[in-house]
Structure formats: structure tokens, C-alpha cells
Design an enzyme around this catalytic site. Structure first.
Site, PDB file in Angstrom:
ATOM      1  N   TRP A   6       0.111  25.294 -13.896  1.00 17.62           N
ATOM      2  CA  TRP A   6       0.230  26.717 -14.218  1.00 17.62           C
ATOM      3  C   TRP A   6       0.424  26.840 -15.725  1.00 17.62           C
ATOM      4  O   TRP A   6       1.227  26.117 -16.313  1.00 17.62           O
ATOM      5  CB  TRP A   6       1.422  27.380 -13.510  1.00 17.62           C
ATOM      6  CG  TRP A   6       1.618  28.783 -14.029  1.00 17.62           C
ATOM      7  CD1 TRP A   6       0.862  29.872 -13.732  1.00 17.62           C
ATOM      8  CD2 TRP A   6       2.567  29.209 -15.019  1.00 17.62           C
ATOM      9  NE1 TRP A   6       1.292  30.952 -14.460  1.00 17.62           N
ATOM     10  CE2 TRP A   6       2.332  30.581 -15.257  1.00 17.62           C
ATOM     11  CE3 TRP A   6       3.593  28.567 -15.720  1.00 17.62           C
ATOM     12  CZ2 TRP A   6       3.093  31.326 -16.173  1.00 17.62           C
ATOM     13  CZ3 TRP A   6       4.349  29.301 -16.634  1.00 17.62           C
ATOM     14  CH2 TRP A   6       4.097  30.677 -16.842  1.00 17.62           C
TER      15      TRP A   6
ATOM     16  N   GLU B 190      -2.451  27.212 -10.060  1.00 15.91           N
ATOM     17  CA  GLU B 190      -1.704  28.415  -9.674  1.00 15.91           C
ATOM     18  C   GLU B 190      -2.223  29.602 -10.480  1.00 15.91           C
ATOM     19  O   GLU B 190      -2.283  29.552 -11.704  1.00 15.91           O
ATOM     20  CB  GLU B 190      -0.209  28.206  -9.959  1.00 15.91           C
ATOM     21  CG  GLU B 190       0.654  29.411  -9.622  1.00 15.91           C
ATOM     22  CD  GLU B 190       2.144  29.186  -9.890  1.00 15.91           C
ATOM     23  OE1 GLU B 190       2.487  28.195 -10.578  1.00 15.91           O
ATOM     24  OE2 GLU B 190       2.956  30.006  -9.441  1.00 15.91           O
TER      25      GLU B 190
ATOM     26  N   LYS C  91      -2.261  33.818 -11.618  1.00 18.90           N
ATOM     27  CA  LYS C  91      -1.257  34.835 -11.923  1.00 18.90           C
ATOM     28  C   LYS C  91      -1.939  36.110 -12.376  1.00 18.90           C
ATOM     29  O   LYS C  91      -3.024  36.072 -12.955  1.00 18.90           O
ATOM     30  CB  LYS C  91      -0.324  34.310 -13.023  1.00 18.90           C
ATOM     31  CG  LYS C  91       0.889  35.198 -13.234  1.00 18.90           C
ATOM     32  CD  LYS C  91       2.013  34.462 -13.936  1.00 18.90           C
ATOM     33  CE  LYS C  91       3.152  35.413 -14.182  1.00 18.90           C
ATOM     34  NZ  LYS C  91       4.331  34.753 -14.723  1.00 18.90           N
TER      35      LYS C  91
ATOM     36  N   ASP D 260       1.357  31.913  -5.521  1.00 16.65           N
ATOM     37  CA  ASP D 260       2.761  32.297  -5.719  1.00 16.65           C
ATOM     38  C   ASP D 260       2.811  33.766  -5.322  1.00 16.65           C
ATOM     39  O   ASP D 260       2.048  34.589  -5.858  1.00 16.65           O
ATOM     40  CB  ASP D 260       3.122  32.082  -7.190  1.00 16.65           C
ATOM     41  CG  ASP D 260       4.550  32.480  -7.528  1.00 16.65           C
ATOM     42  OD1 ASP D 260       4.967  33.589  -7.123  1.00 16.65           O
ATOM     43  OD2 ASP D 260       5.236  31.717  -8.228  1.00 16.65           O
TER      44      ASP D 260
ATOM     45  N   HIS E 129       2.653  36.708  -7.774  1.00 14.23           N
ATOM     46  CA  HIS E 129       1.570  36.753  -8.758  1.00 14.23           C
ATOM     47  C   HIS E 129       0.393  37.641  -8.409  1.00 14.23           C
ATOM     48  O   HIS E 129      -0.737  37.392  -8.835  1.00 14.23           O
ATOM     49  CB  HIS E 129       1.063  35.324  -9.013  1.00 14.23           C
ATOM     50  CG  HIS E 129       2.055  34.476  -9.747  1.00 14.23           C
ATOM     51  ND1 HIS E 129       1.753  33.265 -10.305  1.00 14.23           N
ATOM     52  CD2 HIS E 129       3.353  34.684 -10.024  1.00 14.23           C
ATOM     53  CE1 HIS E 129       2.822  32.751 -10.874  1.00 14.23           C
ATOM     54  NE2 HIS E 129       3.816  33.593 -10.711  1.00 14.23           N
TER      55      HIS E 129
ATOM     56  N   HIS F 175       3.953  28.904  -3.641  1.00 17.54           N
ATOM     57  CA  HIS F 175       5.235  29.112  -4.301  1.00 17.54           C
ATOM     58  C   HIS F 175       5.854  30.320  -3.618  1.00 17.54           C
ATOM     59  O   HIS F 175       5.268  31.410  -3.643  1.00 17.54           O
ATOM     60  CB  HIS F 175       5.055  29.398  -5.797  1.00 17.54           C
ATOM     61  CG  HIS F 175       5.052  28.169  -6.625  1.00 17.54           C
ATOM     62  ND1 HIS F 175       4.950  28.190  -7.993  1.00 17.54           N
ATOM     63  CD2 HIS F 175       5.178  26.858  -6.277  1.00 17.54           C
ATOM     64  CE1 HIS F 175       4.993  26.949  -8.452  1.00 17.54           C
ATOM     65  NE2 HIS F 175       5.125  26.127  -7.427  1.00 17.54           N
TER      66      HIS F 175
ATOM     67  N   ASP G 255       6.635  40.075 -11.131  1.00 14.93           N
ATOM     68  CA  ASP G 255       6.969  38.682 -10.841  1.00 14.93           C
ATOM     69  C   ASP G 255       8.404  38.385 -11.279  1.00 14.93           C
ATOM     70  O   ASP G 255       8.645  37.568 -12.155  1.00 14.93           O
ATOM     71  CB  ASP G 255       5.973  37.791 -11.605  1.00 14.93           C
ATOM     72  CG  ASP G 255       6.168  36.315 -11.332  1.00 14.93           C
ATOM     73  OD1 ASP G 255       6.550  35.975 -10.195  1.00 14.93           O
ATOM     74  OD2 ASP G 255       5.946  35.504 -12.252  1.00 14.93           O
TER      75      ASP G 255
ATOM     76  N   ASP H 143      10.882  37.004  -9.718  1.00  7.36           N
ATOM     77  CA  ASP H 143      11.466  35.754  -9.251  1.00  7.36           C
ATOM     78  C   ASP H 143      12.900  35.900  -8.772  1.00  7.36           C
ATOM     79  O   ASP H 143      13.774  35.120  -9.143  1.00  7.36           O
ATOM     80  CB  ASP H 143      11.332  34.661 -10.326  1.00  7.36           C
ATOM     81  CG  ASP H 143       9.917  34.098 -10.373  1.00  7.36           C
ATOM     82  OD1 ASP H 143       9.476  33.563  -9.348  1.00  7.36           O
ATOM     83  OD2 ASP H 143       9.254  34.219 -11.421  1.00  7.36           O
TER      84      ASP H 143
ATOM     85  N   ASP I 273      10.074  28.944  -5.535  1.00  2.00           N
ATOM     86  CA  ASP I 273       9.946  29.153  -6.992  1.00  2.00           C
ATOM     87  C   ASP I 273      10.563  30.490  -7.379  1.00  2.00           C
ATOM     88  O   ASP I 273       9.916  31.528  -7.246  1.00  2.00           O
ATOM     89  CB  ASP I 273       8.471  29.112  -7.415  1.00  2.00           C
ATOM     90  CG  ASP I 273       8.306  29.365  -8.913  1.00  2.00           C
ATOM     91  OD1 ASP I 273       9.300  29.221  -9.660  1.00  2.00           O
ATOM     92  OD2 ASP I 273       7.192  29.721  -9.341  1.00  2.00           O
TER      93      ASP I 273
HETATM   94  C1  RNT Z   1       5.273  31.316 -13.377  1.00  2.00           C
HETATM   95  C2  RNT Z   1       4.876  30.453 -12.245  1.00  2.00           C
HETATM   96  C3  RNT Z   1       5.329  29.022 -12.322  1.00  2.00           C
HETATM   97  C4  RNT Z   1       6.748  28.866 -12.817  1.00  2.00           C
HETATM   98  C5  RNT Z   1       7.290  27.459 -12.721  1.00  2.00           C
HETATM   99  C6  RNT Z   1       8.559  27.316 -13.491  1.00  2.00           C
HETATM  100  O1  RNT Z   1       5.016  32.629 -13.180  1.00  2.00           O
HETATM  101  O2  RNT Z   1       5.332  31.009 -11.044  1.00  2.00           O
HETATM  102  O3  RNT Z   1       5.137  28.414 -11.094  1.00  2.00           O
HETATM  103  O4  RNT Z   1       7.609  29.729 -12.117  1.00  2.00           O
HETATM  104  O5  RNT Z   1       6.330  26.589 -13.112  1.00  2.00           O
HETATM  105 ZN    ZN Z   2       5.065  29.834  -9.296  1.00  2.34          ZN
END
Ligand code: RNT
Ligand code: ZN
Length: 415
Positions: free
Chosen positions: A181, A222, A224, A256, A259, A283, A291, A293, A323
Site C-alpha cells: 500500500w 491494497e 484506496k 480495506d 477505502h 483489512h 478512512d 480507522d 487494520d
Molecule cells: C492506509 C492503509 C494501510 C495502513 C497500514 C498501516 O490507509 O489502510 O493498510 O493502514 O499499512
Molecule cells: Zn489497510
């Protein structure tokens, strides 16, 4: 009758064997991300977190050394049921006193302590090159930079990470999922949207030209939608990443669930991808409006994602990793709530009468399908969960937080 016995009988009425569901769950590895422990900082630099991602909050007691981070993860392992895997980022290299290697020079030996820890815990390791928080990120770009020296540096980093991933797989005997990523992109409207993507494609191809055993290393890309300070254009967009994985044998798409645009759901994308890819990676996070998290909860979309994996018979084809990173609350609790929530979601999904529901759908009996789906929501899931915890020798939902508070008092508050 115990509560479990009575709950078991109720699930049996809809054709579900709760013992089999519990036994299955015990075999499914879920990867625990080391980066919740120190707000995605790592050990190879002093600077802040950059690259389009952000942690907010300043809860006391975060890990600042490898010893502290491993101690914290050990604590979380003890508070969570289920089979685990470690998820390590390259910036978490552990150097000897006075030793240093830049990202393009990393070697397996810099991750020996992680391997020792994994062996002690009898778990595998997943890995991530770190394409952020580093002075070689030029104008917000790494693998897609127009500057050749920049691209070269990051390609070398990616290749080093392939070698380290292979080392992890060989040492632990468990395949290593290596996720690529980058936060590459632009804050404002670019004039060339193709150039960076072509460079990104070629750079990932170069990374993947490093020899590795496809049964041991599972490279992923990955995607986004956007990042902080990178709002107008993301090089590794959904279409880019999916197309890359689809056209490169042995490369998996990684989704993820933070994303995508807010009305899109990854639960619906899982079956779409499983119709084409032998294996995919996830993720698991909780986005709030973007995003963000946040810590994974036992909420509707989390349940839906787990259900789709189970319904698609995809448990052996989907690599599951958490994640998220919340710095505003106790980090041990953040990890534990997230891990236990995903375990709950998997158990909940394993207790669904999939064949029966599919049959109703195929008969176009949408009325009974709705009625049935509503009925199973109120079955005594909590009693099955408690049984799973007790069989796993794991603390109950009502008890684990007291342990975290004690740990905060005796360990975290002393840091
Ligand atoms: C970032 C991605 C990625 C990170 C990690 C730390 O938006 O989700 O996966 O969260 O690599
Ligand atoms: Zn991620």
C-alpha cells in the site's frame, strides 16, 4: 441443562451444529496489526506519521520500544480467543544497539525478534513494506514518482520486503501475506493521471520480479479512494489495484473496508472478487465518514463481511487482517475490542443456516427469507460465544476489561 446446552438445542432446530461452528472458528487465523500499539510509528525513524493516514489522540502509555510493543501484544493475545497471526510493518525493524539499515537495505535479521516472538506464540507473520513516514517520499510519491532515484529506492524496499516475507514463511511454516500500500497521490487536480499509474504498475512488477515461492509469499495490492492531503487523486485506486491483481498471477487484491465511498460495502465486494480470484485479502477496520480507522466493533457491516466469507465457503481463501489505529483510548483495549469483535462476527456467521437461506432465495421465497433472517438475529448467540471463550480458556466479556485496567495501572502508567 446449562445455558450452552439450551442454546445449542435452539440452533439445532434450524440445522446448526454449534460444536462444529466453535471447532471451525478455532482453526481460522486472524492477523493482529502491531501498529495499533504505537500509533503507526515504528522503530526506524523519529519523525511523525505521514502518507495520507493519521492517528488522533494522545492516550498515555503507548509502546515506544520493541520490548514494550511485544509485551503489549502478548497481553492482547492472552485476552483474545482464536488463532492469531502477527502483522508487522517494515518500519518495525528491530536493530541492535548502534545498528541501522535504511528501508532499501532491510534484511531478515532485522526482524529476528519478531520471528522469535511468533515462534514462542506458535503463529505466522504477515508483512508490509512501509512506503510512508520517510524522507525518500518525494512530493507525496514513492513507487509512482517521476523521479527515478526515488522510484528505485522504493523498489529496492519492496524487494527487500519480499525476501523478508519469504524468511517469515520459512521460519514459521505459515504463508506470509505481503501487502503493498502506498499513499501516492495528489492533493489537487493533476494534469497527468495515467503517467503515475503506469510508473506504479511497472514498479510493482519490478518488486514482484524478486524471486519468491508463491506458496509461501502472498503479495497483495491494497487500493484506496483518498487520503489526508491526497484528496484529488490516488495512484493506487480501486480500478488500478484490482486490475493489477487480476493480470498478475500470484498477486492478490486486498480490500480495506475504509477505502471506498461511504455507500459502498466490502461485504458485497467479497463474493464479487471470489467469483474470479482463488484468494483475496482483507483489512478489517471501521470507517466513520472517511478512512478514520476506528476500532472494529460487532456492528452490522462487520457481521455482513464475516457472513459473506462463510456463505461463499471462502474461509480458506480469504486472508483476514485487522487494520485500525486509535490513539485516543487505551490501546490494549482497542486491540482487544477489535480482535474479539471480529471473532464474534465469524462465530455469528458460522451459526447461520446458509443452505436453508440460499434455498429460500433460489425458490424466490423472499418473504420467508426475510422472516428467517430476522428470526435468527435473536437466537441466544451470547451463550455460544461464552462457550467458545471458556473452551479457549479466555476471559469473559464481563471480565477482560478489569485485566486491562490492572495492566494500565501496573505497566502502562509507569512508561
Ligand atoms: C492506509 C492503509 C494501510 C495502513 C497500514 C498501516 O490507509 O489502510 O493498510 O493502514 O499499512
Ligand atoms: Zn489497510
Amino acid at each position: 441443562m446449562t445455558r450452552y446446552e439450551s442454546a445449542k438445542a435452539m440452533y439445532k432446530e434450524i440445522g446448526i451444529d454449534t460444536d462444529a461452528a466453535i471447532a471451525k472458528l478455532k482453526t481460522l487465523p486472524v492477523s493482529l496489526h502491531c501498529w495499533q500499539g504505537d500509533d503507526v510509528i515504528g522503530f526506524d525513524h523519529d519523525g511523525p506519521l505521514t502518507g495520507g493516514i493519521q492517528t488522533t489522540g494522545n492516550y498515555p502509555g503507548k509502546a515506544t520500544t520493541p520490548e514494550e510493543l511485544l509485551q503489549d501484544m502478548d497481553k492482547v493475545f492472552s485476552l483474545c480467543p482464536g488463532k492469531k497471526k502477527l502483522n508487522v510493518h517494515a518500519c518495525y525493524a528491530i536493530f541492535e544497539d548502534g545498528e541501522f539499515a535504511d528501508r532499501d537495505r532491510l534484511e531478515p535479521k532485522h526482524f529476528k525478534k519478531w520471528v522469535e516472538f511468533a515462534k514462542e506464540k506458535n503463529v505466522g507473520i504477515d508483512f508490509n513494506p512501509t512506503f510512508f513516514s520517510h524522507p525518500m517520499v518525494k512530493d507525496g510519491l514513492t513507487l509512482s514518482s517521476p523521479d527515478e532515484a526515488t522510484r528505485k529506492f522504493w523498489i529496492e524496499h519492496g524487494k527487500a520486503c519480499i525476501r523478508i516475507s519469504q524468511y517469515f514463511a520459512e521460519e514459521t511454516g505459515v504463508p506470509c501475506v505481503m501487502n503493498i500500500w502506498t499513499g501516492d497521490g495528489f492533493k489537487d487536480i493533476p494534469a497527468d493521471r495515467l503517467g503515475p499509474r503506469v510508473r506504479y504498475k511497472e514498479a510493482i512488477e519490478e518488486i514482484l520480479s524478486e524471486p519468491f515461492d508463491k506458496s509461501k509469499v502472498k503479495p497483495c495490492v491494497e487500493s484506496k479512494v483518498f487520503g489526508i492531503g491526497v484528496e484529488a487523486y490516488t495512484t493506487g485506486s480501486a480500478e488500478f489495484s484490482l486490475s493489477f491483481a487480476a493480470t498478475h498471477d500470484g498477486c492478490l487484491p486486498l480490500m480495506d473496508n475504509g477505502h471506498y465511498h461511504p455507500t459502498e460495502v466490502v461485504s458485497d465486494k467479497i463474493p464479487a472478487l471470489l467469483a474470479f480470484f482463488p484468494e483475496i485479502a482483507l483489512h478489517i477496520t471501521r470507517p466513520i465518514r472517511w478512512d478514520s480507522d476506528h476500532v472494529v466493533l460487532f456492528d452490522d457491516e462487520t457481521k455482513e463481511m464475516a457472513k459473506e466469507i462463510v456463505r461463499c465457503d471462502g474461509l480458506e481463501r480469504v486472508y483476514m487482517a485487522l487494520d485500525y489505529f486509535d490513539a485516543s483510548i487505551n490501546r490494549i483495549a482497542a486491540w482487544t475490542v477489535g480482535f474479539r469483535s471480529w471473532q464474534k462476527a465469524l462465530l455469528y456467521a458460522l451459526l447461520e443456516p446458509t443452505a436453508l437461506l440460499k434455498d429460500l432465495q433460489d425458490k424466490a421465497d423472499m418473504t420467508e427469507l426475510m422472516v428467517m433472517q430476522e428470526r435468527i438475529k435473536v437466537l441466544p448467540f451470547g451463550d455460544i460465544w461464552d462457550e467458545y471463550l471458556s473452551q479457549s480458556g479466555c476471559v469473559k466479556d464481563t471480565e477482560w476489561f478489569a485485566e486491562v485496567k490492572k495492566y494500565e495501572e501496573t505497566v502502562l502508567s509507569k512508561r
